[in-house]
Design an enzyme around this catalytic site. Structure first.
Site, PDB file in Angstrom:
ATOM      1  N   TRP A 357       0.835  -1.213   0.000  1.00 57.04           N
ATOM      2  CA  TRP A 357       0.000   0.000   0.000  1.00 57.04           C
ATOM      3  C   TRP A 357       0.866   1.257   0.000  1.00 57.04           C
ATOM      4  O   TRP A 357       0.394   2.356  -0.279  1.00 57.04           O
ATOM      5  CB  TRP A 357      -0.967   0.003   1.190  1.00 57.04           C
ATOM      6  CG  TRP A 357      -0.319   0.280   2.535  1.00 57.04           C
ATOM      7  CD1 TRP A 357       0.679  -0.457   3.112  1.00 57.04           C
ATOM      8  CD2 TRP A 357      -0.606   1.342   3.454  1.00 57.04           C
ATOM      9  NE1 TRP A 357       1.023   0.076   4.331  1.00 57.04           N
ATOM     10  CE2 TRP A 357       0.256   1.173   4.583  1.00 57.04           C
ATOM     11  CE3 TRP A 357      -1.496   2.407   3.458  1.00 57.04           C
ATOM     12  CZ2 TRP A 357       0.242   2.036   5.676  1.00 57.04           C
ATOM     13  CZ3 TRP A 357      -1.509   3.279   4.564  1.00 57.04           C
ATOM     14  CH2 TRP A 357      -0.645   3.091   5.652  1.00 57.04           C
ATOM     15  N   ASP A 358       2.149   1.088   0.257  1.00 60.98           N
ATOM     16  CA  ASP A 358       3.097   2.208   0.229  1.00 60.98           C
ATOM     17  C   ASP A 358       2.956   2.990  -1.082  1.00 60.98           C
ATOM     18  O   ASP A 358       3.089   4.218  -1.107  1.00 60.98           O
ATOM     19  CB  ASP A 358       4.543   1.700   0.282  1.00 60.98           C
ATOM     20  CG  ASP A 358       4.828   0.786   1.461  1.00 60.98           C
ATOM     21  OD1 ASP A 358       3.899   0.125   1.937  1.00 60.98           O
ATOM     22  OD2 ASP A 358       5.994   0.722   1.888  1.00 60.98           O
ATOM     23  N   GLU A 488       0.967  -2.161  12.973  1.00 61.15           N
ATOM     24  CA  GLU A 488       1.058  -3.633  12.971  1.00 61.15           C
ATOM     25  C   GLU A 488       1.486  -4.178  14.325  1.00 61.15           C
ATOM     26  O   GLU A 488       1.651  -5.385  14.483  1.00 61.15           O
ATOM     27  CB  GLU A 488       2.041  -4.087  11.881  1.00 61.15           C
ATOM     28  CG  GLU A 488       1.518  -3.804  10.489  1.00 61.15           C
ATOM     29  CD  GLU A 488       2.536  -4.129   9.393  1.00 61.15           C
ATOM     30  OE1 GLU A 488       3.722  -4.292   9.702  1.00 61.15           O
ATOM     31  OE2 GLU A 488       2.123  -4.199   8.217  1.00 61.15           O
ATOM     32  N   LYS A 601       3.353   1.518  16.038  1.00 61.62           N
ATOM     33  CA  LYS A 601       4.487   1.405  15.119  1.00 61.62           C
ATOM     34  C   LYS A 601       4.566   2.609  14.183  1.00 61.62           C
ATOM     35  O   LYS A 601       5.631   3.123  13.877  1.00 61.62           O
ATOM     36  CB  LYS A 601       4.332   0.116  14.319  1.00 61.62           C
ATOM     37  CG  LYS A 601       5.442  -0.177  13.347  1.00 61.62           C
ATOM     38  CD  LYS A 601       5.154  -1.456  12.572  1.00 61.62           C
ATOM     39  CE  LYS A 601       6.269  -1.792  11.603  1.00 61.62           C
ATOM     40  NZ  LYS A 601       5.894  -2.874  10.677  1.00 61.62           N
ATOM     41  N   GLN A 602       3.414   3.036  13.690  1.00 63.24           N
ATOM     42  CA  GLN A 602       3.392   4.119  12.685  1.00 63.24           C
ATOM     43  C   GLN A 602       2.011   4.763  12.731  1.00 63.24           C
ATOM     44  O   GLN A 602       1.090   4.196  13.324  1.00 63.24           O
ATOM     45  CB  GLN A 602       3.677   3.563  11.297  1.00 63.24           C
ATOM     46  CG  GLN A 602       2.597   2.630  10.763  1.00 63.24           C
ATOM     47  CD  GLN A 602       3.112   1.709   9.671  1.00 63.24           C
ATOM     48  OE1 GLN A 602       3.604   0.637   9.966  1.00 63.24           O
ATOM     49  NE2 GLN A 602       2.977   2.116   8.422  1.00 63.24           N
TER      50      GLN A 602
HETATM   51  C1  BGC Z   1       4.956  -1.260   7.458  1.00 62.03           C
HETATM   52  C2  BGC Z   1       3.896  -1.336   6.389  1.00 62.03           C
HETATM   53  C3  BGC Z   1       4.564  -1.244   5.032  1.00 62.03           C
HETATM   54  C4  BGC Z   1       5.665  -2.276   4.877  1.00 62.03           C
HETATM   55  C5  BGC Z   1       6.451  -2.109   3.604  1.00 62.03           C
HETATM   56  C6  BGC Z   1       5.982  -2.359   7.224  1.00 62.03           C
HETATM   57  O1  BGC Z   1       7.000  -2.271   8.185  1.00 62.03           O
HETATM   58  O2  BGC Z   1       4.378  -1.430   8.729  1.00 62.03           O
HETATM   59  O3  BGC Z   1       2.970  -0.272   6.553  1.00 62.03           O
HETATM   60  O4  BGC Z   1       3.605  -1.434   4.039  1.00 62.03           O
HETATM   61  O5  BGC Z   1       6.578  -2.163   5.947  1.00 62.03           O
HETATM   62  O6  BGC Z   1       7.084  -0.860   3.560  1.00 62.03           O
END
Ligand code: BGC
Length: 769
Positions: A357-358, A488, A601-602
């Protein structure tokens, strides 16, 4: 290790050789041209620590899934971008000693990535164990103009001896992936050969059957004079080389120019690859290395014209942002709608090189503003073409009636991720794909895209949400159970505010687009409704009912949205109160402890407030920001940029600046100790967003670009280029004023701090602040 590379506004420079840092340097100095790319491995042998990497875009292997406990619905495989044939190799023997910087002595060493002109140059002096000293200068690039081609100029000068130097340029296809589930090799040989000065190896991937032909042609110079040479062919399994012996004299440089091509059966019939390679090699060797390099510089100059960012008064920040822009342009050029942007681009194997989804959440805004419309459009079309697979994917999980669940990780549309809490639950990715359609149309004004492609994707996504969301008799509201938000660090939560918000937004937007397309293009609408058996009244009725009765967790007292049900039951110790030694949590804590903690996490709730900021007042955004940021550990590289943008929106320039610093030099300074396995390419787009949307305050409002600039005190001025609907603008933000220069013929009206300003073709507007 911080401050390892020298600060330079247009270059990344390494002076001196630190073998412990070699893998990080190999990532940072990576080259690519959208079609192929490679890590900055050495041409000559190197027996020290290295991660070899050459990649051909779109060529992957379905590596059978390996999990501890199989669950129904798991994908069969995890697609892996393949480490492909090494085309840069040039083996060098001095007398009877092999040149290898891990042996002997490195007297001096420097590596330089020239971001302005798009090439990598490495120079060193080394002494062999037997005391022979040589100087080597190696320059190479992946051509932006001939995007299936690369070239290397490798000059070696004996400094204290006369002797035979054996130079053996080779192509080695006997390559393995570091990241492979069963330690298999993924390539089979189809054919190889050396004829008429061209050496080639054609390989086929196991299972997927991609064929890639890698070929080289070499030219030798004594000093500046091209010389004929005799060579001995060497053919081994998946390997070809030509051994050239040169009677080298002290102080006289010998130069090998190696032209190489990588051709894939994605683009040509497999049986045509050899003839095409011969023709291409003839064409580029006739052009010559210097002409190719000049064309490369011109192609990069054109790119920089559209997307350079200048930060005056802060050379480190300047180098950081240029590095990010450079890597994004190396990774994706938008020429091919079958290609996408892996989180590591062409700099490593991690994340399988697959699409996340990035792309939609972070990369689309960058390409929208800095490249031709077709580039972002091709990213959208990539998903459009994979709609069938997304519908199949949802069907496998029990959804029906054309509901689509796009994969969390994919190459060709098939889901590859194999952790249930992500594969089945991190479904917010579907929302980002819809949001990118909205973003594209909002930015370009190209509404025809909706009738042609967008609406079909939107309906399929909304169908998914309408089945995934269930009605709670208890609450008399709709709920969404068992999901993983962008954070996550928690799984299987109920009513993740972000996921529910984006789901409802998708359905609202779908209803809006249905209305629009019915009105502007009724014939296309009817054709689509028939194609997908759309029962408009019933299905839109359900969307509308969910929109009206969706449950969103929130806390009255704190005046915030709750990340999910029960979030406040957790022990509330802020990140600042954790011992530093316990961070990063992902390395220091058990997974169980992380899952039960408040730590994020984000951006999660904040990701939603960023996407849908227009629906929320500033106080609401501030309250949520002030609550969630202190609980966020930013252990995804995608996190700081969203926080930088929101901090800037809230007028907190200092915090915005601190977050910006964490993204822009993430890889150059190896902040997270993980650049050795590749750069964080997708988060580089987030860095760009932090500048343009954060400090530039750029948004699209009512078909116009709007800017609310805020300049960090540390910077003298900031300027960036933006393309918008046929106009190209340069925005310069200084402490005393903002200048908008129109670099195109087409006049444009922009909003500056809320006031509209007409900027005539080639004109300029200066607003004092
Ligand atoms: C992030 C995801 C991301 C993925 C790839 C993961 O660490 O939590 O949001 O899509 O990395 O960059």
């Amino acid at each position: 290790m911080k401050d390892y590379f020298k600060v330079d506004e247009w270059k990344i420079v390494e002076e001196g050789f630190d073998p412990h840092y070699n893998k990080v340097a190999e990532s940072v100095f990576s080259l690519g041209n959208g079609r192929m790319g490679q890590r900055a491995n050495f041409e000559e042998a190197y027996s020290g620590e290295t991660l070899q990497g050459n990649y051909v875009a779109g060529v992957y292997y379905p590596d059978k899934t390996r999990v501890g406990w199989w669950k129904n619905g798991y994908p069969e495989y995890f697609a892996k971008v393949l480490n492909a044939a090494n085309w840069i190799g040039i083996d060098v023997w001095i007398g009877n000693e092999q040149l290898d910087l891990a042996k002997g002595e490195v007297i001096s060493f420097s590596r330089e990535l020239n971001m302005k002109e798009g090439y990598l140059k490495r120079s060193f002096r080394a002494k062999t164990a037997g005391g022979k000293e040589v100087e080597v200068v190696a320059t190479r690039f992946c051509s932006m103009v001939d995007d299936e081609c690369g070239a290397i100029k490798y000059t070696i000068t004996p400094l204290n001896f006369d002797d035979i130097i054996t130079i053996t340029p080779f192509i080695d296809g006997d390559i393995a992936n570091k990241d492979s589930n069963y330690d298999e090799k993924f390539w089979d040989e189809v054919q190889k050969g050396i004829a008429e000065g061209i050496s080639s190896v054609q390989l086929r991937t196991k299972k997927t059957g991609f064929e890639v032909l890698t070929a080289m042609k070499c030219v030798l110079f004594n000093g500046d004079t091209q010389v004929d040479y005799q060579s001995t062919p060497i053919l081994k399994e998946k390997y070809v080389a030509t051994e050239i012996k040169v009677d080298a004299q002290q102080g006289e440089p010998v130069t090998l120019i190696k032209y190489a091509v990588n051709l894939s059966s994605q683009n040509y019939k497999a049986e045509e690859l050899a003839a095409r390679a011969t023709a291409l090699l003839a064409a580029i060797s006739a052009k010559g290395f210097d002409t190719m390099l000049a064309e490369q510089a011109a192609a990069w100059a054109e790119k920089w014209k559209h997307n350079d960012i200048i930060i005056e008064g802060d050379a480190k920040a300047q180098q950081g942002i240029r590095f990010n822009i450079f890597q994004l342009n190396q990774t994706y050029t938008g020429e091919d709608d079958r290609l996408n942007i892996g989180p590591k681009g062409f700099t490593g194997e991690k994340y399988g090189g697959s699409t996340y989804w990035d792309t939609e959440a972070y990369c689309v805004p960058f390409y929208l503003a800095t490249a031709e419309q077709k580039v972002a459009r091709n990213l959208l079309l990539y998903r459009y073409k994979q709609l069938g697979k997304a519908i199949e994917n949802a069907k496998l999980l029990g959804f029906k009636n054309g509901a689509a669940l796009y994969p969390m990780v994919t190459m060709d549309g098939t889901e590859c991720h194999n952790e249930w809490e992500i594969t089945f639950e991190e479904i917010h990715r579907n929302g980002a794909i819809a949001f990118a359609i909205y973003n594209y149309v909002r930015y370009t004004g190209n509404e025809a895209y909706l009738a042609d492609y967008g609406l079909e994707v939107l309906i399929a996504i909304s169908r998914f949400w309408s089945q995934r969301i269930t009605f709670s008799e208890d609450k008399q509201q709709y709920v969404m159970l068992g999901v993983t938000g962008p954070n996550e660090y928690e799984n299987n939560v109920n009513n993740n505010w972000y996921t529910s918000t984006i789901a409802v937004w998708c359905m609202k937007y779908t209803l809006e687009v249905i209305g629009k397309v019915k009105h502007t293009d009724p014939a296309k609408y009817d054709a689509l409704a028939t194609k997908i058996a759309f029962d408009e009244a019933t299905e839109t009725g359900r969307f509308a009912d969910i929109i009206a009765k969706m449950y969103f967790p929130h806390d009255e007292k704190l005046g915030i949205y709750l990340q999910q049900d029960g979030y406040l039951d957790k022990e509330q110790i802020l990140v600042k109160d954790l011992p530093k030694s316990e961070l990063p949590l992902v390395k220091k804590w058990s997974w169980d402890r992380i899952l039960r903690s408040i730590y994020i996490k984000q951006a999660d709730v904040l990701q939603g407030l960023y996407f849908f900021e227009e629906d929320y007042d500033l106080d609401t955004i501030r309250r949520n920001y002030d609550f969630y940021e202190p609980r966020t550990v930013h252990e995804s590289s995608l996190s700081p940029c969203v926080h930088a943008i929101l901090a800037a929106k809230l007028g907190d320039v200092e915090r915005a600046y601190q977050f910006y610093l964490r993204t822009s030099r993430l890889d150059i300074d190896d902040y997270n100790d993980d650049t050795d396995d590749g750069c964080h390419i997708t988060s580089m787009a987030g860095t760009w967003m932090a500048i343009v949307e954060g400090f530039g305050g750029m948004r699209v409002k009512d078909d116009m670009l709007s800017f609310n600039p805020l300049l960090p005190g540390e910077w003298k001025a900031l300027s960036f280029q933006i393309g918008f609907r046929g106009s190209l603008l340069n925005i310069r933000i200084a402490h005393d004023g903002v200048t908008v220069k129109n670099l195109s013929e087409k006049a444009i009206t922009v909003l500056l701090n809320g006031d509209s300003q007409l900027v005539s073709g080639n004109g300029e507007v200066l607003v004092n602040v």
